[in-house]
Design an enzyme around this catalytic site. Structure first.
Site, PDB file in Angstrom:
ATOM      1  N   ARG A 131       0.841  -1.202   0.000  1.00 34.38           N
ATOM      2  CA  ARG A 131       0.000   0.000   0.000  1.00 34.38           C
ATOM      3  C   ARG A 131       0.879   1.257   0.000  1.00 34.38           C
ATOM      4  O   ARG A 131       0.600   2.218  -0.707  1.00 34.38           O
ATOM      5  CB  ARG A 131      -0.960  -0.021   1.205  1.00 34.38           C
ATOM      6  CG  ARG A 131      -2.153   0.923   1.054  1.00 34.38           C
ATOM      7  CD  ARG A 131      -1.879   2.321   1.609  1.00 34.38           C
ATOM      8  NE  ARG A 131      -1.366   2.218   2.938  1.00 34.38           N
ATOM      9  CZ  ARG A 131      -0.302   2.896   3.376  1.00 34.38           C
ATOM     10  NH1 ARG A 131       0.351   3.730   2.604  1.00 34.38           N
ATOM     11  NH2 ARG A 131       0.118   2.733   4.613  1.00 34.38           N
ATOM     12  N   PRO A 139      17.071  14.346   7.759  1.00 35.06           N
ATOM     13  CA  PRO A 139      17.571  13.735   9.000  1.00 35.06           C
ATOM     14  C   PRO A 139      17.173  14.535  10.253  1.00 35.06           C
ATOM     15  O   PRO A 139      16.842  13.947  11.277  1.00 35.06           O
ATOM     16  CB  PRO A 139      19.084  13.721   8.800  1.00 35.06           C
ATOM     17  CG  PRO A 139      19.263  13.666   7.312  1.00 35.06           C
ATOM     18  CD  PRO A 139      18.122  14.449   6.728  1.00 35.06           C
ATOM     19  N   ASP A 191       0.587  11.703  17.276  1.00 36.23           N
ATOM     20  CA  ASP A 191       0.481  12.897  18.131  1.00 36.23           C
ATOM     21  C   ASP A 191       0.377  14.187  17.314  1.00 36.23           C
ATOM     22  O   ASP A 191      -0.317  15.124  17.722  1.00 36.23           O
ATOM     23  CB  ASP A 191       1.676  12.964  19.101  1.00 36.23           C
ATOM     24  CG  ASP A 191       1.583  11.885  20.182  1.00 36.23           C
ATOM     25  OD1 ASP A 191       0.503  11.274  20.319  1.00 36.23           O
ATOM     26  OD2 ASP A 191       2.593  11.650  20.872  1.00 36.23           O
ATOM     27  N   GLU A 211       3.697  10.066   7.619  1.00 30.94           N
ATOM     28  CA  GLU A 211       2.550  10.875   7.154  1.00 30.94           C
ATOM     29  C   GLU A 211       1.922  11.653   8.303  1.00 30.94           C
ATOM     30  O   GLU A 211       0.705  11.834   8.356  1.00 30.94           O
ATOM     31  CB  GLU A 211       1.485   9.977   6.521  1.00 30.94           C
ATOM     32  CG  GLU A 211       1.890   9.417   5.189  1.00 30.94           C
ATOM     33  CD  GLU A 211       1.869  10.436   4.091  1.00 30.94           C
ATOM     34  OE1 GLU A 211       1.462  11.598   4.349  1.00 30.94           O
ATOM     35  OE2 GLU A 211       2.275  10.096   2.982  1.00 30.94           O
ATOM     36  N   ASP A 235      -2.314 -11.707  20.603  1.00 34.47           N
ATOM     37  CA  ASP A 235      -2.556 -12.304  21.910  1.00 34.47           C
ATOM     38  C   ASP A 235      -3.434 -13.557  21.766  1.00 34.47           C
ATOM     39  O   ASP A 235      -3.165 -14.601  22.357  1.00 34.47           O
ATOM     40  CB  ASP A 235      -3.280 -11.245  22.762  1.00 34.47           C
ATOM     41  CG  ASP A 235      -3.075 -11.463  24.239  1.00 34.47           C
ATOM     42  OD1 ASP A 235      -2.318 -12.372  24.602  1.00 34.47           O
ATOM     43  OD2 ASP A 235      -3.699 -10.716  25.020  1.00 34.47           O
ATOM     44  N   GLN A 289     -14.949 -15.934  27.806  1.00 29.21           N
ATOM     45  CA  GLN A 289     -15.417 -14.536  27.771  1.00 29.21           C
ATOM     46  C   GLN A 289     -14.284 -13.551  27.467  1.00 29.21           C
ATOM     47  O   GLN A 289     -14.499 -12.539  26.781  1.00 29.21           O
ATOM     48  CB  GLN A 289     -16.077 -14.167  29.107  1.00 29.21           C
ATOM     49  CG  GLN A 289     -17.403 -14.878  29.305  1.00 29.21           C
ATOM     50  CD  GLN A 289     -18.064 -14.529  30.618  1.00 29.21           C
ATOM     51  OE1 GLN A 289     -17.527 -13.778  31.423  1.00 29.21           O
ATOM     52  NE2 GLN A 289     -19.240 -15.084  30.853  1.00 29.21           N
ATOM     53  N   PHE A 336       9.117  10.596  -3.004  1.00 31.37           N
ATOM     54  CA  PHE A 336       8.720  11.915  -2.489  1.00 31.37           C
ATOM     55  C   PHE A 336       9.671  12.282  -1.355  1.00 31.37           C
ATOM     56  O   PHE A 336       9.657  11.624  -0.312  1.00 31.37           O
ATOM     57  CB  PHE A 336       7.288  11.794  -1.969  1.00 31.37           C
ATOM     58  CG  PHE A 336       6.670  13.018  -1.350  1.00 31.37           C
ATOM     59  CD1 PHE A 336       5.985  13.951  -2.123  1.00 31.37           C
ATOM     60  CD2 PHE A 336       6.717  13.220   0.031  1.00 31.37           C
ATOM     61  CE1 PHE A 336       5.369  15.054  -1.542  1.00 31.37           C
ATOM     62  CE2 PHE A 336       6.099  14.323   0.614  1.00 31.37           C
ATOM     63  CZ  PHE A 336       5.419  15.243  -0.176  1.00 31.37           C
ATOM     64  N   THR A 349      10.454   6.418   0.998  1.00 33.78           N
ATOM     65  CA  THR A 349       9.885   5.197   0.405  1.00 33.78           C
ATOM     66  C   THR A 349      10.192   5.154  -1.094  1.00 33.78           C
ATOM     67  O   THR A 349      10.035   6.173  -1.786  1.00 33.78           O
ATOM     68  CB  THR A 349       8.359   5.163   0.643  1.00 33.78           C
ATOM     69  OG1 THR A 349       8.131   5.181   2.047  1.00 33.78           O
ATOM     70  CG2 THR A 349       7.721   3.917   0.033  1.00 33.78           C
TER      71      THR A 349
END
Ligand code: TGC
Ligand code: FAD
Length: 393
Positions: free
Chosen positions: A96, A140, A377, A373, A346, A289, A135, A170
């Protein structure tokens, strides 16, 4: 344990919200991934190999620049394009990523900011996968804050001379053309975008090795040392940091759909596994459960994420999607996918850490997707800025 085959995930009759064309595009991409990527992806991941053999078949299906008009592009709606991204990332985030970069970060800027000559030269070849692009924004010392970039261009006769370093790029070493963002000294350091053919003297790309994430994707550092390009390689429509940020909107939107794909892959694998795996009194672990709680959490979050990104896609198709809408979708859906990968791992117990199953690979990939991208945060702060009007970067 019998092999687990993806069955699709649709708890809330999401498919009924899609048109027939949208479902057709999604199903075509899904089948392509099932037939071509799933059989080889674990080997690619182990070897750290980008499956270049898929470049042409993906071009033939119209995946590159899929939502652009003209120049041989498929002219898909934003929702159709998003569904392709979902299916590609259900296979692997690295694939992707490759398609995102080629489409949203290379073809989109040429389409949006390029001269007619640049469009004619590059877009048909990029669409056919005959040429590949990358792109270069991150450096750095400047990741979340690209406005600080040190890469500079200056005019010399009828050429520009570029100097600088780009990092974490990339497709860097497999690209024929790099979109390089640089401050132009003759324009008071205004950020502009340049098309730099990667065989120009002074340009080099070195791959970053030792990644535990996106191993099927090429990531490189770029170095530009007195690279000379003709002045016609400047993209005339670029001007200011806003230009590369506009490209990021396109790519972040695709990533938000991709997160749903990775989460679906993990959830569906964990659900099937939990019904097959027996522990205590010869009962499937799905009967406990605590396992059901994990599955219920995942299917709820995946269903919410589908609706979120579909709404952003519909807004985008109407020309109404704002950057903070896209930030919300990217931030939520990648976080949700990473949580699904952790819960699914898990549920598979020890088998969850082996590459007989796709979960650990998705988990490792999503660590990069959470960072690139715009980090999780940074998207929090973009949403915060939108609702408060206060910049907290
Ligand atoms: P700021 O002063 O806020 O903005 C500068 C100008 O840009 C405008 N703007 C936007 N325009 C369009 N879309 C957006 N999303 C925009 N965000 C801001 C803004 O209105 C302003 O316009 P104007 O006309 O006033 O000049 O800029 P800032 O320096 O304070 O930074 C803002 C911030 C932190 C949000 C931005 O720098 C940011 O998004 N940082 C994150 C960097 C990032 O995402 N880098 C990604 C690199 S590419 C990549 O990771 C590819 S991975 C590929 C893959 O494999 O899939
Ligand atoms: P930093 O900016 O150093 O951030 C480090 C930490 O500090 C993060 O947690 C961040 O959220 C936090 N932080 C930073 N500023 C603030 C703040 N103001 N308030 C609160 N917290 C803050 N870039 C490209 O240009 N092109 C590509 O093709 C590309 N591909 C990539 C592929 C991969 C596999 C990876 C991992 C990265 C890629 N990137 C690419 C780079 C990516 O966009 C950056 O890594 C990303 O923008 C974050 O920058 P950074 O890594 O320098 O982290």
């Amino acid at each position: 344990m019998p092999a687990i085959k993806f069955r699709g995930v649709d708890f809330l009759e999401f498919d009924k919200l899609l048109s027939e064309d949208e479902r057709l595009v999604r199903n075509t991409a899904r089948q392509f991934i099932e037939d071509n990527l799933v059989p080889i992806i674990e080997e690619c991941n182990r070897a750290g190999r980008f499956p270049k053999e898929l470049v042409k078949p993906m071009a033939d299906l119209g995946f590159y620049g899929a939502s652009l008009q003209g120049y041989g592009c498929a002219g898909m709606s934003n929702v159709e394009y998003g569904l392709v991204m979902q299916e590609l990332e259900r296979g692997d985030s690295g694939i992707r990523s490759f398609v995102s970069v080629q489409s949203a970060l290379v073809m989109y800027p040429i389409h949006a900011f390029g001269s007619e000559q640049q469009k004619q030269t590059w877009l048909p070849a990029l669409q056919k996968g005959e040429k590949l692009g990358c792109f270069g924004l991150t450096e750095p010392d400047f990741g979340s804050n690209p406005g600080g970039m040190r890469t500079r261009a200056h005019k010399s006769g009828k050429e520009y001379v570029l100097n600088g370093e780009k990092m974490w790029i990339t497709s860097g070493s497999i690209a024929d053309v790099a979109i390089i963002w640089a401050k132009v000294q003759d324009e008071d350091d205004r950020v502009r975008g340049f098309l730099v053919e990667t065989d120009r003297p002074g340009f080099s790309a070195e791959d970053i090795h030792g990644k535990w994430s996106l191993r099927a994707s090429v990531t490189s550092g770029l170095s530009l040392q007195d690279v000379r390009v003709p002045e016609c390689n400047l993209m005339p429509g670029t001007g200011g940091l806003k230009s590369p940020l506009m490209c990021l909107n396109q790519a972040r939107y695709g990533i938000a759909w991709g997160g749903v794909g990775a989460a679906m892959a993990c959830y569906d694998c964990a659900l099937q596994y939990s019904l097959l795996r027996k522990q205590f009194r010869d009962q499937p672990i799905a009967s406990h459960q605590l396992i059901q709680e994990k599955l219920a959490w995942m299917i709820t979050e995946i269903s919410k994420a589908q609706l979120l990104v579909l709404q952003v896609g519909r807004l985008k198709d109407q020309g109404k999607a704002k950057p903070h809408h896209i930030s919300m979708a990217k931030r939520n859906n990648v976080w949700m996918a990473l949580e699904c990968a952790r819960l699914s791992r898990d549920i598979l117990g020890a088998n969850g850490v082996a590459d007989d199953y796709p979960i650990m690979r998705h988990m490792m990939n999503l660590e990069s997707v959470k960072t690139y991208e715009g980090t999780h945060d940074i998207h929090t702060l973009i949403i915060g800025q939108s609702v408060t009007g206060i910049d907290a970067f």
